[in-house]
Design a protein around this motif. Structure first.
Motif, PDB file in Angstrom:
ATOM      1  N   THR A   1     -14.715  -2.556  -1.357  1.00  0.00           N
ATOM      2  CA  THR A   1     -15.998  -3.171  -1.715  1.00  0.00           C
ATOM      3  C   THR A   1     -16.125  -4.549  -1.071  1.00  0.00           C
ATOM      4  O   THR A   1     -15.225  -4.995  -0.352  1.00  0.00           O
TER       5      THR A   1
ATOM      6  N   SER B   1       0.833  -1.206   0.000  1.00  0.00           N
ATOM      7  CA  SER B   1       0.000   0.000   0.000  1.00  0.00           C
ATOM      8  C   SER B   1       0.860   1.245   0.000  1.00  0.00           C
ATOM      9  O   SER B   1       1.819   1.336   0.770  1.00  0.00           O
TER      10      SER B   1
ATOM     11  N   THR C   1      -4.050  -1.664   5.250  1.00  0.00           N
ATOM     12  CA  THR C   1      -3.171  -2.794   4.965  1.00  0.00           C
ATOM     13  C   THR C   1      -1.978  -2.820   5.914  1.00  0.00           C
ATOM     14  O   THR C   1      -1.595  -3.881   6.415  1.00  0.00           O
TER      15      THR C   1
ATOM     16  N   MET D   1      -6.559  -3.785  -2.715  1.00  0.00           N
ATOM     17  CA  MET D   1      -6.957  -3.999  -4.113  1.00  0.00           C
ATOM     18  C   MET D   1      -7.119  -2.649  -4.790  1.00  0.00           C
ATOM     19  O   MET D   1      -7.846  -1.779  -4.310  1.00  0.00           O
TER      20      MET D   1
ATOM     21  N   VAL E   1     -13.405  -2.182   3.714  1.00  0.00           N
ATOM     22  CA  VAL E   1     -12.671  -1.138   4.453  1.00  0.00           C
ATOM     23  C   VAL E   1     -12.093  -0.150   3.439  1.00  0.00           C
ATOM     24  O   VAL E   1     -11.383  -0.537   2.526  1.00  0.00           O
ATOM     25  N   ASP E   2     -12.442   1.108   3.615  1.00  0.00           N
ATOM     26  CA  ASP E   2     -12.055   2.102   2.611  1.00  0.00           C
ATOM     27  C   ASP E   2     -11.337   3.299   3.223  1.00  0.00           C
ATOM     28  O   ASP E   2     -10.268   3.691   2.768  1.00  0.00           O
TER      29      ASP E   2
ATOM     30  N   PHE F   1      -8.227  -1.429  -8.487  1.00  0.00           N
ATOM     31  CA  PHE F   1      -8.807  -1.957  -9.732  1.00  0.00           C
ATOM     32  C   PHE F   1      -8.742  -3.491  -9.785  1.00  0.00           C
ATOM     33  O   PHE F   1      -8.271  -4.088 -10.750  1.00  0.00           O
ATOM     34  N   MET F   2      -9.166  -4.092  -8.673  1.00  0.00           N
ATOM     35  CA  MET F   2      -9.312  -5.551  -8.575  1.00  0.00           C
ATOM     36  C   MET F   2      -7.992  -6.321  -8.612  1.00  0.00           C
ATOM     37  O   MET F   2      -7.979  -7.526  -8.875  1.00  0.00           O
TER      38      MET F   2
HETATM   39  C1  LIG Z   1      -6.567   3.598  -7.185  1.00  0.00           C
HETATM   40  C2  LIG Z   1      -7.489   2.849  -6.274  1.00  0.00           C
HETATM   41  C3  LIG Z   1      -8.175   1.775  -6.781  1.00  0.00           C
HETATM   42  C4  LIG Z   1      -9.020   1.020  -5.949  1.00  0.00           C
HETATM   43  N1  LIG Z   1      -9.663  -0.061  -6.484  1.00  0.00           N
HETATM   44  C5  LIG Z   1     -10.447  -0.823  -5.681  1.00  0.00           C
HETATM   45  C6  LIG Z   1     -11.075  -1.999  -6.204  1.00  0.00           C
HETATM   46  O1  LIG Z   1     -10.941  -2.353  -7.373  1.00  0.00           O
HETATM   47  N2  LIG Z   1     -11.865  -2.707  -5.373  1.00  0.00           N
HETATM   48  C7  LIG Z   1     -12.042  -2.358  -4.052  1.00  0.00           C
HETATM   49  O2  LIG Z   1     -12.753  -3.072  -3.335  1.00  0.00           O
HETATM   50  N3  LIG Z   1     -11.423  -1.266  -3.522  1.00  0.00           N
HETATM   51  C8  LIG Z   1     -10.635  -0.499  -4.299  1.00  0.00           C
HETATM   52  N4  LIG Z   1      -9.978   0.594  -3.774  1.00  0.00           N
HETATM   53  C9  LIG Z   1     -10.117   0.893  -2.328  1.00  0.00           C
HETATM   54  C10 LIG Z   1      -8.934   0.364  -1.485  1.00  0.00           C
HETATM   55  O3  LIG Z   1      -8.671  -0.989  -1.770  1.00  0.00           O
HETATM   56  C11 LIG Z   1      -9.294   0.514   0.000  1.00  0.00           C
HETATM   57  O4  LIG Z   1      -9.505   1.872   0.303  1.00  0.00           O
HETATM   58  C12 LIG Z   1      -8.241  -0.044   0.934  1.00  0.00           C
HETATM   59  O5  LIG Z   1      -8.753  -0.107   2.252  1.00  0.00           O
HETATM   60  C13 LIG Z   1      -6.975   0.809   0.947  1.00  0.00           C
HETATM   61  O6  LIG Z   1      -6.040   0.206   1.807  1.00  0.00           O
HETATM   62  P1  LIG Z   1      -4.874   1.097   2.506  1.00  0.00           P
HETATM   63  O7  LIG Z   1      -5.562   1.928   3.545  1.00  0.00           O
HETATM   64  O8  LIG Z   1      -3.952   0.108   3.079  1.00  0.00           O
HETATM   65  O9  LIG Z   1      -4.215   1.873   1.440  1.00  0.00           O
HETATM   66  C14 LIG Z   1      -9.175   1.381  -4.577  1.00  0.00           C
HETATM   67  C15 LIG Z   1      -8.486   2.501  -4.084  1.00  0.00           C
HETATM   68  C16 LIG Z   1      -7.661   3.228  -4.913  1.00  0.00           C
HETATM   69  C17 LIG Z   1      -6.914   4.420  -4.357  1.00  0.00           C
END
Ligand SMILES: Cc1cc2nc3c(=O)[nH]c(=O)nc-3n(C[C@H](O)[C@H](O)[C@H](O)COP(=O)(O)O)c2cc1C
Length: 195
Positions: free
Chosen positions: A133, A9, A16, A84, A168-169, A86-87
Motif C-alpha cells: 500500500t 521476508s 525485499t 510490512m 510494491v506487492d 499487517f503494518m
Molecule cells: C500476511 C501479509 C500481510 C501484509 N500486510 C501488509 C500491510 O499491512 N501493509 C502493506 O502495505 N502491505 C502488506 N502486505 C503486502 C507486502 O508487504 C508486499 O507484498 C511486499 O512487497 C512483500 O515483499 P516481499 O516480496 O519481499 O515478500 C502484506 C502481505 C502479506 C503476505
C-alpha cells in the motif's frame, strides 16, 4: 568493515530481497565484506520470556539464533530488511529481534556494554522496508521498533539511509522501480562508507 543484511521476508527473490541484495552490492562496492542471513530458512523460536538472560546476559534457548548472535557481534553495520505484514515486521524478523532481549539485559540489567572488541568501528543500523500500500504511516511502527532494537544491539539507527518502498506487492515488482533500486544501492554504499 563487515556489513550483514538480515532478510525478514519469507518470499525468496521477492521485493525485499531484491532491495537487500542491491544494498549489499552497494556496501561491497565500498569495499565491505557482506553477508546475508535468511531468517525464513533458519529455525528461530520466539522469546519465551524465561528471563535467564537477566542473570547470564545470554539466551538459553539454543537454536539457529546462536549463529545470528555471532554474526551480530562481528558486524560493523546491520541492515534489517522486511516487508510490512499487517503494518509491522514479519513474524520471522520480529522473532529474531525479540531474541535480542539478551543484549538489552546485558546493557540495562547487567550494566555491561554490547560485546565488541576494543577499537571496533562504530556500529550503525539501516532498514529496508516494503509494502503493497501507499499509506503515509506504513513504516511508522516499525521505525519505532527498530530504534529500540538497534539500541539493544549497540548500533545507532541511520534513518537518513532507510529505504522505504511503498506500492510494491507482486513478487519482483520492485525491479521496475529504478528509483528504489538506486536508492538501496546508494544507501548500502553510504552505510559502509560511514566512519
Ligand atoms: C500476511 C501479509 C500481510 C501484509 N500486510 C501488509 C500491510 O499491512 N501493509 C502493506 O502495505 N502491505 C502488506 N502486505 C503486502 C507486502 O508487504 C508486499 O507484498 C511486499 O512487497 C512483500 O515483499 P516481499 O516480496 O519481499 O515478500 C502484506 C502481505 C502479506 C503476505
Amino acid at each position: 568493515m563487515k556489513v550483514i543484511g538480515i532478510l525478514g521476508s519469507p518470499r525468496r527473490d521477492g521485493n525485499t530481497e531484491i532491495l537487500l541484495d542491491r544494498a549489499l552490492a552497494g556496501a561491497a562496492s565500498a569495499g565491505a565484506e557482506t553477508e546475508k542471513i535468511v531468517l525464513s530458512e533458519s529455525d528461530i523460536s520466539g522469546c519465551i520470556e524465561c528471563n535467564d538472560c537477566y542473570e547470564t546476559g545470554t539466551c538459553s534457548i539454543g537454536d539457529d539464533m546462536d549463529h545470528i548472535y555471532e554474526e551480530l557481534e562481528r558486524a560493523d553495520r546491520i541492515i534489517i530488511a522486511s516487508p510490512m505484514f499487517f503494518m509491522g515486521l514479519t513474524s520471522q524478523a520480529k522473532a529474531a529481534i525479540d531474541r535480542c532481549q539478551c543484549y538489552w539485559a546485558l546493557q540495562y540489567v547487567l550494566k555491561e556494554g554490547f560485546p565488541r572488541p576494543e577499537g571496533s568501528l562504530p556500529r550503525y543500523g539501516m532498514f529496508i522496508g516494503t509494502g503493497g500500500t501507499k499509506g503515509l504511516k506504513l513504516f511508522d511502527g516499525t521505525i519505532l521498533t527498530l530504534k529500540y532494537f538497534f539500541d539493544a544491539i549497540g548500533a545507532t539507527p541511520r534513518e537518513e539511509l532507510y529505504v522505504l518502498v511503498r506500492g510494491v506487492d507482486d513478487k519482483g515488482e520492485v525491479k521496475s522501480r529504478d528509483d528504489a533500486l538506486h536508492s538501496a544501492f546508494d544507501s548500502g554504499k553510504k552505510l559502509a562508507e560511514l566512519n
